[in-house]
Design a protein around this motif. Structure first.
Motif, PDB file in Angstrom:
ATOM      1  N   ILE A 195      -6.057  15.455  20.847  1.00 17.94           N
ATOM      2  CA  ILE A 195      -5.634  14.611  21.950  1.00 17.94           C
ATOM      3  C   ILE A 195      -6.162  15.256  23.225  1.00 17.94           C
ATOM      4  O   ILE A 195      -5.940  16.445  23.462  1.00 17.94           O
ATOM      5  CB  ILE A 195      -4.096  14.455  21.995  1.00 17.94           C
ATOM      6  N   GLY A 196      -6.834  14.486  24.043  1.00 21.32           N
ATOM      7  CA  GLY A 196      -7.542  15.022  25.198  1.00 21.32           C
ATOM      8  C   GLY A 196      -6.687  15.284  26.422  1.00 21.32           C
ATOM      9  O   GLY A 196      -7.179  15.133  27.543  1.00 21.32           O
ATOM     10  N   ARG A 225       1.926  17.492  28.783  1.00 15.13           N
ATOM     11  CA  ARG A 225       1.898  16.058  29.094  1.00 15.13           C
ATOM     12  C   ARG A 225       2.058  15.215  27.831  1.00 15.13           C
ATOM     13  O   ARG A 225       2.721  14.178  27.857  1.00 15.13           O
ATOM     14  CB  ARG A 225       0.594  15.700  29.819  1.00 15.13           C
ATOM     15  N   VAL A 226       1.443  15.647  26.738  1.00 12.41           N
ATOM     16  CA  VAL A 226       1.574  14.901  25.485  1.00 12.41           C
ATOM     17  C   VAL A 226       3.017  14.958  25.001  1.00 12.41           C
ATOM     18  O   VAL A 226       3.596  13.938  24.610  1.00 12.41           O
ATOM     19  CB  VAL A 226       0.594  15.431  24.420  1.00 12.41           C
ATOM     20  N   VAL A 241      -0.700   6.301   6.609  1.00 13.59           N
ATOM     21  CA  VAL A 241      -0.183   7.382   7.458  1.00 13.59           C
ATOM     22  C   VAL A 241      -1.304   7.933   8.326  1.00 13.59           C
ATOM     23  O   VAL A 241      -1.131   8.150   9.526  1.00 13.59           O
ATOM     24  CB  VAL A 241       0.479   8.496   6.614  1.00 13.59           C
ATOM     25  N   ARG A 242      -2.474   8.133   7.747  1.00 13.63           N
ATOM     26  CA  ARG A 242      -3.630   8.618   8.517  1.00 13.63           C
ATOM     27  C   ARG A 242      -3.956   7.650   9.652  1.00 13.63           C
ATOM     28  O   ARG A 242      -4.178   8.055  10.788  1.00 13.63           O
ATOM     29  CB  ARG A 242      -4.838   8.786   7.610  1.00 13.63           C
ATOM     30  N   ASP A 243      -3.981   6.359   9.345  1.00 20.77           N
ATOM     31  CA  ASP A 243      -4.245   5.345  10.369  1.00 20.77           C
ATOM     32  C   ASP A 243      -3.169   5.374  11.453  1.00 20.77           C
ATOM     33  O   ASP A 243      -3.461   5.232  12.644  1.00 20.77           O
ATOM     34  CB  ASP A 243      -4.315   3.949   9.751  1.00 20.77           C
ATOM     35  N   MET A 244      -1.918   5.561  11.048  1.00 14.69           N
ATOM     36  CA  MET A 244      -0.802   5.612  11.976  1.00 14.69           C
ATOM     37  C   MET A 244      -0.968   6.761  12.970  1.00 14.69           C
ATOM     38  O   MET A 244      -0.748   6.605  14.168  1.00 14.69           O
ATOM     39  CB  MET A 244       0.505   5.770  11.190  1.00 14.69           C
ATOM     40  N   ASP A 303      -4.198   7.206  19.966  1.00 10.54           N
ATOM     41  CA  ASP A 303      -4.764   6.221  20.890  1.00 10.54           C
ATOM     42  C   ASP A 303      -3.728   5.760  21.910  1.00 10.54           C
ATOM     43  O   ASP A 303      -4.037   5.628  23.099  1.00 10.54           O
ATOM     44  CB  ASP A 303      -5.307   5.011  20.118  1.00 10.54           C
ATOM     45  N   ALA A 304      -2.504   5.503  21.461  1.00  5.65           N
ATOM     46  CA  ALA A 304      -1.444   5.049  22.368  1.00  5.65           C
ATOM     47  C   ALA A 304      -1.099   6.126  23.397  1.00  5.65           C
ATOM     48  O   ALA A 304      -0.897   5.822  24.585  1.00  5.65           O
ATOM     49  CB  ALA A 304      -0.197   4.656  21.577  1.00  5.65           C
ATOM     50  N   ILE A 305      -1.039   7.380  22.974  1.00  7.35           N
ATOM     51  CA  ILE A 305      -0.743   8.488  23.884  1.00  7.35           C
ATOM     52  C   ILE A 305      -1.849   8.612  24.920  1.00  7.35           C
ATOM     53  O   ILE A 305      -1.589   8.721  26.130  1.00  7.35           O
ATOM     54  CB  ILE A 305      -0.564   9.808  23.108  1.00  7.35           C
ATOM     55  N   GLU A 306      -3.097   8.601  24.471  1.00  4.68           N
ATOM     56  CA  GLU A 306      -4.218   8.757  25.409  1.00  4.68           C
ATOM     57  C   GLU A 306      -4.298   7.583  26.380  1.00  4.68           C
ATOM     58  O   GLU A 306      -4.590   7.772  27.559  1.00  4.68           O
ATOM     59  CB  GLU A 306      -5.523   8.958  24.649  1.00  4.68           C
TER      60      GLU A 306
END
Length: 164
Positions: free
Chosen positions: A11-12, A17-18, A146-149, A155-158
């Protein structure tokens, strides 16, 4: 017999923050703004902690053929993400999943930790489906889900952090 898995996502954004995002009720409500009845939040664990429980119903007709053979009607799934406080550059959590219609159990230990300028979200867990003959095949399908999740969570966090 349960199938084990390990997944990680970079996660970038910095770990603080995350973690603040993962334990922010506003983030979770935003993710479920179109179906708020599917989300329950529990902040009783103290500062910097949160449990987000998500529930959904899936029509058997939208399931893969292998799963449709053993499910009739609607499949109700539940996922609970628990996050503990940030301790230095690390936070520990747990993800559990279950369903009605298929005897499935998902158990994961999750770790969010700093990595360079960003963060890494790691999951180590298992999935078990107690159905003779096809349980192992369904477990493999669920491992992929689960991997997709985890990727969707990243993606949602970023997106959330990029928009803020």
């Amino acid at each position: 017999m349960a199938k084990r898995f390990e997944y990680s996502e970079d996660i970038g954004y910095p770990v603080d923050r995350v973690h603040a995002t993962l334990t922010d009720p506003v983030f979770w409500r935003h993710r479920f703004e179109e179906a708020p009845e599917k989300l329950t939040l529990d902040e009783s664990g103290g500062p910097g902690t949160l449990t987000a429980t998500m529930r959904d119903s899936i029509s058997a007709s939208s399931l893969p053929g292998l799963v449709r053979k053993v499910v009739s009607g609607e499949l109700r799934v539940e996922r609970a993400d628990e996050w503990g406080p940030l301790d230095g550059n690390r936070a520990d959590g747990r993800i559990r999943g279950s369903s009605t219609g298929i005897p499935v159990r998902i158990e994961c230990a999750s770790v969010l930790r700093a990595s360079g300028e960003g963060s890494v979200l790691e999951l180590i867990g298992s999935v078990e489906v107690k159905i003779p003959l096809v349980g192992g095949q369904i477990e493999s399908l669920i491992k992929k889900l689960v991997r997709d999740m985890v990727g969707q969570d990243r993606d949602a966090i970023e997106k959330w952090l990029g928009d803020s």
